[in-house]
Enzyme design. Structure first.
Site, PDB file in Angstrom:
ATOM      1  N   ASP A 145      -1.731   0.149   3.933  1.00  0.00           N
ATOM      2  CA  ASP A 145      -1.108   0.594   5.190  1.00  0.00           C
ATOM      3  C   ASP A 145      -2.556   1.046   6.073  1.00  0.00           C
ATOM      4  OD1 ASP A 145       0.065   2.600   7.341  1.00  0.00           O
ATOM      5  OD2 ASP A 145       1.398   2.867   6.215  1.00  0.00           O
ATOM      6  N   ALA A 157       1.214  11.983  -0.948  1.00  0.00           N
ATOM      7  CA  ALA A 157       0.965  10.887  -2.713  1.00  0.00           C
ATOM      8  C   ALA A 157       0.278   9.414  -1.977  1.00  0.00           C
ATOM      9  CB  ALA A 157       1.762  11.427  -3.518  1.00  0.00           C
ATOM     10  N   TYR A 158       1.902   8.903  -0.854  1.00  0.00           N
ATOM     11  CA  TYR A 158       1.454   7.087  -0.681  1.00  0.00           C
ATOM     12  C   TYR A 158       0.104   7.433   0.487  1.00  0.00           C
ATOM     13  CZ  TYR A 158       2.641   3.802   3.476  1.00  0.00           C
ATOM     14  OH  TYR A 158       2.202   2.805   3.378  1.00  0.00           O
ATOM     15  N   GLY A 159      -0.110   7.943   0.814  1.00  0.00           N
ATOM     16  CA  GLY A 159      -1.644   8.383   1.346  1.00  0.00           C
ATOM     17  C   GLY A 159      -2.609   7.848   0.921  1.00  0.00           C
TER      18      GLY A 159
END
Length: 242
Positions: A145, A157-159
């Site tokens: 992403d 946490a996604y990043g």
């Protein structure tokens, strides 16, 4: 860019991007192993492939976050026994709940996201490398992403997982490059009208976004002979539609 006689595993095969990739690759003749923790979603992707006239795929219900190392190895052994070799792995599974400040993150949510988005990719690659090396050529494709790569506030946490995943992909590509058999690349889908995008930006006008099917040329390229010799790259999927 025929994919006849190629065996490709897709994680998150029931999701928006995973199902789009599955339809694209099956449309070029690939035999797919569809992996997801949701059986209804797997069945939906399976039915769509069969309805479109693609090769009958194999469904493999699997919990990336909850599975043990032994269960990962059992899956790899089953693939080796049935197919002999694996020609591709697409890491499309993703965990994202909501944008949140670090101060509000619960340890359980943090760990779960990292397990699905990062640790599962490592475990899957480790157990599948022998099966991938059994093929003349093979491809591993990670999904990242571009906004997370910038260290976007509240991506949590996604990043972190996407930043780390790109680093993992680069390291793996460098380690495998000398053998010349497995290419490793990272695909950046860009903004598309996917379930994750709707969750992250609920007020956004989704009519202005391309559909997940717009990514299909990128998936076919990355798993076909057209990408032989291309490794260690971060690839913008939208460039295939310009």
């Amino acid at each position: 860019m025929s994919l006849n006689d190629r065996v490709i595993l897709i994680t998150g095969a029931g999701g928006g991007l995973g199902s789009a990739a599955a339809l694209a690759l099956a449309g070029q003749g690939a035999s797919l192993i569809l992996l997801d923790n949701s059986i209804p979603k797997l069945e939906k992707t399976y039915d769509a492939i069969v309805a479109a006239g693609g090769p009958e795929p194999t469904m493999y219900p699997f919990d990336l976050a909850g599975a043990t190392e032994a269960q990962y190895q059992e899956m790899a052994d089953a693939i080796a026994e049935r197919f002999g070799a694996l020609h591709g792995v697409l890491h499309s599974a993703v965990e994202f709940s909501a944008f949140s400040p670090i101060a509000n993150y619960k340890t359980k949510d943090w760990g779960h996201a990292l397990n699905v988005n990062l640790n599962a990719a490592f475990l899957l690659c480790r157990v599948l490398l022998p099966v991938l090396l059994a093929a003349e050529h093979a491809a591993i494709v990670f999904t990242s992403d571009s906004s997370a790569r910038k260290g976007q506030a509240y991506s949590g946490a996604y990043g972190v997982s996407k930043i780390a995943l790109e680093g993992f992909a680069a390291i793996l590509a460098a380690e495998l490059e000398s053998a010349g058999k497995i290419r490793v690349n990272t695909l950046v889908p860009g903004p598309v009208d996917s379930p994750l995008r709707r969750k992250a930006y609920p007020a956004e006008d989704k009519a202005a976004l391309p559909a997940p099917a717009s990514l299909q040329p990128a998936y076919v390229y990355l798993f076909s002979d057209a990408s032989l010799g291309v490794t260690g790259q971060i690839i913008d999927a939208q460039t295939f539609n310009r």
